[in-house]
Write an enzyme that holds these catalytic residues in place. Structure first.
Site, PDB file in Angstrom:
ATOM      1  N   HIS A 114       0.652  -1.162   0.187  1.00 26.03           N
ATOM      2  CA  HIS A 114      -0.220   0.146  -0.089  1.00 26.03           C
ATOM      3  C   HIS A 114       0.677   1.004   0.186  1.00 26.03           C
ATOM      4  O   HIS A 114       1.564   1.358   0.778  1.00 26.03           O
ATOM      5  CB  HIS A 114      -1.069  -0.387   0.993  1.00 26.03           C
ATOM      6  CG  HIS A 114      -1.835   1.458   1.660  1.00 26.03           C
ATOM      7  ND1 HIS A 114      -1.593   2.024   1.300  1.00 26.03           N
ATOM      8  CD2 HIS A 114      -0.977   1.569   3.134  1.00 26.03           C
ATOM      9  CE1 HIS A 114      -1.914   3.305   2.040  1.00 26.03           C
ATOM     10  NE2 HIS A 114      -1.488   3.130   3.284  1.00 26.03           N
ATOM     11  N   TYR A 124      -5.517   9.053   2.161  1.00 27.87           N
ATOM     12  CA  TYR A 124      -6.046  10.330   3.913  1.00 27.87           C
ATOM     13  C   TYR A 124      -4.393  10.672   3.969  1.00 27.87           C
ATOM     14  O   TYR A 124      -3.453  10.427   2.641  1.00 27.87           O
ATOM     15  CB  TYR A 124      -5.804   9.115   4.762  1.00 27.87           C
ATOM     16  CG  TYR A 124      -4.690   7.871   4.814  1.00 27.87           C
ATOM     17  CD1 TYR A 124      -3.319   8.285   5.084  1.00 27.87           C
ATOM     18  CD2 TYR A 124      -5.346   6.533   3.676  1.00 27.87           C
ATOM     19  CE1 TYR A 124      -2.648   6.909   4.891  1.00 27.87           C
ATOM     20  CE2 TYR A 124      -3.827   5.978   3.886  1.00 27.87           C
ATOM     21  CZ  TYR A 124      -3.059   6.217   4.781  1.00 27.87           C
ATOM     22  OH  TYR A 124      -1.809   4.287   4.419  1.00 27.87           O
ATOM     23  N   ASP A 180     -27.467 -20.024  18.553  1.00 29.52           N
ATOM     24  CA  ASP A 180     -28.747 -20.646  19.157  1.00 29.52           C
ATOM     25  C   ASP A 180     -28.623 -21.632  18.473  1.00 29.52           C
ATOM     26  O   ASP A 180     -28.537 -21.647  17.070  1.00 29.52           O
ATOM     27  CB  ASP A 180     -29.926 -19.664  19.511  1.00 29.52           C
ATOM     28  CG  ASP A 180     -30.176 -19.176  18.151  1.00 29.52           C
ATOM     29  OD1 ASP A 180     -29.010 -19.126  16.695  1.00 29.52           O
ATOM     30  OD2 ASP A 180     -31.340 -18.780  17.473  1.00 29.52           O
TER      31      ASP A 180
HETATM   32  P1  FAD Z   1       4.254  -6.016  12.526  1.00 28.71           P
HETATM   33  O1  FAD Z   1       3.798  -5.157  13.297  1.00 28.71           O
HETATM   34  O2  FAD Z   1       3.838  -6.965  11.457  1.00 28.71           O
HETATM   35  O3  FAD Z   1       4.864  -7.305  13.591  1.00 28.71           O
HETATM   36  C1  FAD Z   1       5.028  -9.068  12.806  1.00 28.71           C
HETATM   37  C2  FAD Z   1       6.629  -9.090  13.986  1.00 28.71           C
HETATM   38  O4  FAD Z   1       6.201 -10.527  13.241  1.00 28.71           O
HETATM   39  C3  FAD Z   1       6.976  -8.764  13.009  1.00 28.71           C
HETATM   40  O5  FAD Z   1       7.992  -7.470  13.830  1.00 28.71           O
HETATM   41  C4  FAD Z   1       7.572  -9.780  12.344  1.00 28.71           C
HETATM   42  O6  FAD Z   1       9.215  -9.637  12.411  1.00 28.71           O
HETATM   43  C5  FAD Z   1       7.521 -10.567  13.325  1.00 28.71           C
HETATM   44  N1  FAD Z   1       7.400 -12.281  12.809  1.00 28.71           N
HETATM   45  C6  FAD Z   1       7.100 -12.610  12.529  1.00 28.71           C
HETATM   46  N2  FAD Z   1       6.906 -13.359  11.229  1.00 28.71           N
HETATM   47  C7  FAD Z   1       8.050 -13.946  13.011  1.00 28.71           C
HETATM   48  C8  FAD Z   1       8.927 -15.199  12.978  1.00 28.71           C
HETATM   49  N3  FAD Z   1       8.361 -16.167  12.400  1.00 28.71           N
HETATM   50  N4  FAD Z   1       9.340 -15.478  14.275  1.00 28.71           N
HETATM   51  C9  FAD Z   1       9.337 -14.251  14.958  1.00 28.71           C
HETATM   52  N5  FAD Z   1       8.923 -12.860  14.511  1.00 28.71           N
HETATM   53  C10 FAD Z   1       8.079 -13.276  13.759  1.00 28.71           C
HETATM   54  N6  FAD Z   1      -3.640   1.604  10.297  1.00 28.71           N
HETATM   55  C11 FAD Z   1      -3.477   2.218  11.310  1.00 28.71           C
HETATM   56  O7  FAD Z   1      -4.228   1.469  11.876  1.00 28.71           O
HETATM   57  N7  FAD Z   1      -3.649   3.075  10.818  1.00 28.71           N
HETATM   58  C12 FAD Z   1      -2.993   3.686   9.558  1.00 28.71           C
HETATM   59  O8  FAD Z   1      -2.646   5.116   9.590  1.00 28.71           O
HETATM   60  C13 FAD Z   1      -1.834   2.731   8.711  1.00 28.71           C
HETATM   61  N8  FAD Z   1      -1.808   2.809   7.808  1.00 28.71           N
HETATM   62  C14 FAD Z   1      -0.721   2.205   7.139  1.00 28.71           C
HETATM   63  C15 FAD Z   1       0.235   2.390   6.209  1.00 28.71           C
HETATM   64  C16 FAD Z   1       1.158   1.389   5.993  1.00 28.71           C
HETATM   65  C17 FAD Z   1       2.015   1.907   4.536  1.00 28.71           C
HETATM   66  C18 FAD Z   1       1.117  -0.476   6.257  1.00 28.71           C
HETATM   67  C19 FAD Z   1       2.298  -0.743   5.506  1.00 28.71           C
HETATM   68  C20 FAD Z   1       0.521  -0.110   7.289  1.00 28.71           C
HETATM   69  C21 FAD Z   1      -0.481   0.877   7.728  1.00 28.71           C
HETATM   70  N9  FAD Z   1      -1.482   0.092   8.588  1.00 28.71           N
HETATM   71  C22 FAD Z   1      -2.625   1.118   9.205  1.00 28.71           C
HETATM   72  C23 FAD Z   1      -1.831  -1.323   9.687  1.00 28.71           C
HETATM   73  C24 FAD Z   1      -0.725  -2.144  10.271  1.00 28.71           C
HETATM   74  O9  FAD Z   1       0.631  -0.904  10.020  1.00 28.71           O
HETATM   75  C25 FAD Z   1      -0.751  -2.854  10.427  1.00 28.71           C
HETATM   76  O10 FAD Z   1      -1.954  -3.409  11.094  1.00 28.71           O
HETATM   77  C26 FAD Z   1       0.196  -2.987  12.242  1.00 28.71           C
HETATM   78  O11 FAD Z   1       1.090  -2.134  12.285  1.00 28.71           O
HETATM   79  C27 FAD Z   1       0.385  -5.326  12.131  1.00 28.71           C
HETATM   80  O12 FAD Z   1       0.872  -4.571  13.203  1.00 28.71           O
HETATM   81  P2  FAD Z   1       1.311  -6.132  13.561  1.00 28.71           P
HETATM   82  O13 FAD Z   1       1.781  -6.074  15.306  1.00 28.71           O
HETATM   83  O14 FAD Z   1       0.267  -7.364  13.320  1.00 28.71           O
HETATM   84  O15 FAD Z   1       2.432  -6.874  12.411  1.00 28.71           O
END
Ligand code: FAD
Length: 829
Positions: free
Chosen positions: A222, A260, A552
């Protein structure tokens, strides 16, 4: 406490660790493949806009909690939330209407929101082009989450509480024994665990694959870009300009162009959803290397400027000041999309101790984490999880093809104005009933749910409109409620009440529960006494330990060790299957198994005062009240086809659900329609059914009642047998019965007799928003619009309320429930 391993230290993982630590859990280990200061997942570069209002009550409540929590999460006097407010602008009249609807959601779910004029939009946001904006929705409590900083503070706080973080270490396997997790594998060895929570963000698919779990998410890139400094904004005093609090204007959405905005000091951040979907495979991004910084991380792909051209042009139109700038820096950032846009939260159906919290926005992160912690510590989330339950998808919806196509479509439609009844355009015809060919011949208008094609009405009945008595005439509808609607439904409802109609009930879930332990399982999990003779049907509830309604169900005893369950969702199937597995593991003599027979069978509802005439001409079995009493089932032969006939009705009329093996479906349809001709039979669809069932007071699980409600509140206490020895939720009900409900599901009728609403609209009483509509329809029998609604108990029958609909207030009256045939005379005829 139990040993918990959390995979991933993004905003979700860190919040889950924190919520568990706050509840006193000690043995928490967070394993993160990237470095802790910047793990490299989606959180590491999230701009953090938090718009709280959502059509889903659950998602809105999660967002509200995130705001509350991040406001209170402080270091050096500085919180993790910059409450600059949120502004969604309309540049076309359709959007303004949509914002009115959204204002309704905000009121329904308790978020303070204001519809504002173009002038006020300009006052609040002076950089807007006065030529473009026609109005907006302003939410003072929205703002910017400082996601990366919040993650760091949560890591600090939980580390201080004893949680252990293991950075730069990928989880490469999940260790299991006897159907339970036992630990995770990493290159530096195993970490033992009783519970694993995968918070791996868009790597969720890969983690799921380690345990054979399909995690239905698709990582998509994105675009997000930052402009150069806006010259005229330079040197401006920005409140709290430390730790990234570098914004003063509201966060801004321009959904008509999929855009946005937020400020980054005197630069602008622009996010864009209007480009082509760009799917990514997390496995192809590799494991985070040692070197992660602002510009190098797996979730940050190279900017593709061509995809941003329209965004840039439109941005300069909306915010002309941007003409003074150019794009300084852009990237294609990766995060997760799902088939229905909701997150994936909850227990894995195939492995004890394995939980998932993925496809979660920053906006909902703290709320989701709270729900997960509640699930782990008390077995139940206080907030209903139906909209985000991991196991909510049907098998067909878990296929890679389905997930890819529908998640991309979700990306494309993210800011579109979508009617609540609008079906997916594609994929369609995934699941069709054996009656489908005939339904098409009759001009069925199909809507899709769970992959099933379900007729809403039949164009073939159009000619009957001319015979419709005047008291049954449908009212004119506005442009919004006219969508996915036809007045033909009035004919189908009329025929059901006055003659006979055939309804396709195939898409309803049917499970078989069999084995010597079947009775014990259902005695324990349901609220009715199921130790009845074969042939009995029980309307029953599945409760949680706190008395919240999980579903239910209709429990039909077919034989001593065979029951059939008429259920609501795939979640019910996973719940019953898991409990059956636990039972047969613990006591093999109480063997029980649960089988989903939905697809191999089909079901026709034959209902109406003439239903018995039709049946008698098709069968030599006894369908009299004595031969097959109400709420009984028996094996019969209909048109020579072996069938189960269930004497029950979802519309409140005499009749049966005829269930047969799927291959006989078309033959049954033809025979019923042929025999029914003489009695004025019609094929009838869901729209008529929905209207008739509301009039009759029948609740729909998931809309009218959820886990947030107990049977006293939902008005389904008749489904509970408190004399039964014990069942899940009984103790809670005993307690609750002493208290008296504080809220009630009520039946409303609309006073003007014509304003139809669709659901989720707020209800005002004494000018305060006090509740919301759940489901609604035009009640053809009672000649006025009807609805179910949640209201405080103090609002009682006969009182007047107002429903807000597209910014307009409509008067309604709390009415008797049911509105139609309270004595069941039609049903028991
Ligand atoms: P992540 O931050 O991806 O964390 C997952 C972690 O798991 C990572 O650090 C990864 O390294 C770790 N991991 C994965 N696999 C393994 C493994 N096998 N072993 C150990 N560690 C592992 N959301 C909003 O609410 N508002 C916004 O304005 C917004 N804007 C966005 C703009 C952009 C450009 C993007 C890309 C996203 C945006 N989002 C926004 C979405 C939001 O950033 C994400 O949905 C959110 O950060 C996800 O958090 P998370 O902790 O689930 O994932």
């Amino acid at each position: 406490s139990q040993r918990v391993v959390i995979i991933g230290a993004g905003i979700v993982g860190a919040n889950v660790a924190d919520e568990l630590a706050q509840r006193g859990w000690k043995d928490i280990t967070v394993v993160e493949q990237g470095p802790l200061h910047m793990p490299g997942g989606s959180t590491s570069h999230a701009p953090g806009l938090v718009f709280q209002t959502n059509p889903s009550k659950t998602m809105t409540s999660f967002a509200k909690y995130t705001v509350e929590k991040f406001l209170s999460l402080k270091k050096d006097g500085q919180s993790c939330f910059n409450q600059v407010g949120g502004l969604e602008v309309a540049t076309i009249p359709e959007r303004m209407e949509e914002l009115k609807r959204k204002h309704g959601y905000a009121s329904s779910w308790g978020v303070d929101a204001r519809l504002i004029s173009a002038e006020e939009c300009l006052q609040r946001y002076p950089l807007l082009n006065p030529e473009s904006v026609i109005g907006g929705l302003y939410i003072p409590s929205d703002g910017l989450a400082l996601a990366a900083r919040a993650t760091q503070l949560l890591i600090e706080r939980t580390s201080a509480a004893g949680a252990k973080y293991i950075p730069s270490t990928p989880v490469t396997g999940i260790e299991r024994s006897g159907g339970r997790v036992t630990g995770v594998t990493t290159p530096s060895g195993s970490i033992p665990a009783d519970i694993i929570v995968s918070c791996a963000g868009f790597w969720g698919v890969e983690i799921g694959a380690m345990v054979g779990l399909e995690v239905p998410l698709l990582p998509l890139a994105h675009q997000y870009a930052k402009t150069t400094a806006v010259p005229s904004l330079k040197g401006r005093e920005i409140n709290n300009n430390i730790n990234g609090m570098n914004a003063t204007l509201p966060i801004l959405r321009h959904q008509d162009q999929d855009l946005y905005y937020r400020e980054h000091g005197d630069q602008y951040g622009i996010g864009y959803y209007g480009h082509r979907p760009m799917p990514v495979r997390a496995a192809d991004l590799g494991v985070t290397g040692k070197h992660v910084d602002e510009k190098n991380m797996p979730s940050r792909l190279n900017f593709t400027p061509k995809d941003f051209e329209t965004a840039w042009n439109e941005s300069q139109k909306l915010l002309p000041i941007l003409k003074e700038t150019h794009i300084a820096d852009g990237f294609n950032g990766v995060f997760s999309f799902t088939p229905d846009g909701g997150p994936l939260v909850g227990r894995a159906p195939n492995l004890e101790g394995f939980y998932v919290a993925e496809a979660v926005w920053v906006t909902h992160s703290a709320g989701v984490a709270r729900a997960v912690a509640e699930l782990l510590t008390t077995g139940r989330s206080e907030t209903d999880l139906a909209d985000c339950e991991l196991s909510r998808f049907e098998e067909i919806q878990l296929s890679k093809e389905y997930v890819s196509e529908t998640s991309q479509q979700n990306f494309v439609e993210i800011y579109d104005i979508i009617h609540p009844l609008a079906p997916k355009i594609s994929p369609r015809n995934l699941r069709i009933s054996p009656f489908n060919t005939r339904q098409r011949e009759l001009g069925a208008y199909f809507l899709e749910v769970g992959g099933w094609e379900r007729p809403f009405w039949y164009e073939a009945n159009k000619d009957l409109l001319q015979y419709l008595p005047s008291s049954w005439q449908p009212v004119e509808r506005d442009a919004w409620t006219s969508q996915h609607y036809s007045p033909i439904s009035a004919v189908e409802a009329w025929k059901t009440r006055k003659a006979v109609a055939a309804y396709d009930m195939t898409a309803f879930h049917r499970f078989e529960v069999s084995g010597p332990g079947a009775q014990d399982l259902l005695q324990r999990l349901t609220t009715s006494d199921v130790a009845k003779d074969s042939g009995n049907i029980m309307y029953s509830l599945l409760l949680d330990e706190q008395g919240g309604i999980k579903s239910d169900v209709f429990v039909s005893r077919i034989a001593s060790d065979l029951y059939q369950i008429g259920a609501n969702t795939a979640v019910d199937f996973h719940y019953l299957s898991r409990e059956a597995l636990l039972q047969r593991t613990q006591s093999p003599s109480q063997y029980v198994q649960v089988r989903d027979i939905t697809g191999g069978t089909c079901c026709l509802g034959l209902w109406g005062p003439r239903a018995r005439d039709v049946m008698d001409s098709l069968s030599t079995d006894d369908f009299s009240n004595k031969g097959l009493p109400y709420f009984h089932v028996k094996r019969v032969t209909v048109a020579g086809i072996p069938a189960l006939a269930f004497r029950k009705s979802y519309v409140g009329e005499l009749g049966w659900e005829i269930q047969i093996s799927a291959e006989y479906g078309q033959r049954l349809w033809d025979a019923v329609m042929q025999a029914g001709k003489l009695h004025g039979i019609v094929a009838a669809g869901r729209a008529a059914l929905n209207s008739l069932r509301i009039e009759k007071g029948y609740r729909t699980y998931g809309s009218d009642m959820t886990t947030e409600h107990n049977p006293f509140e939902a008005g389904v206490v008749s489904a509970v047998d408190m004399t039964k020895k014990d069942f899940v939720g009984k103790a809670a009900l005993q307690r609750l019965s002493q208290q008296g409900p504080t809220k009630r599901l009520r039946c409303l009728t609309i006073d003007d007799g014509r304003s139809v609403v669709l659901g989720k609209e707020p209800i005002f009483f004494e000018d305060q928003a006090v509740g919301y509509v759940t489901t609604a329809a035009f009640g053809f029998t009672v000649s006025k619009p009807v609805a179910f609604a949640w209201l405080p108990s103090r609002v009682t029958e006969g009182q007047s309320v107002e429903v807000e609909y597209f910014g307009r207030r409509i008067r309604a009256t709390v009415s008797s429930d049911p509105l139609f045939d309270a004595s069941n005379s039609q049903l028991l005829a």
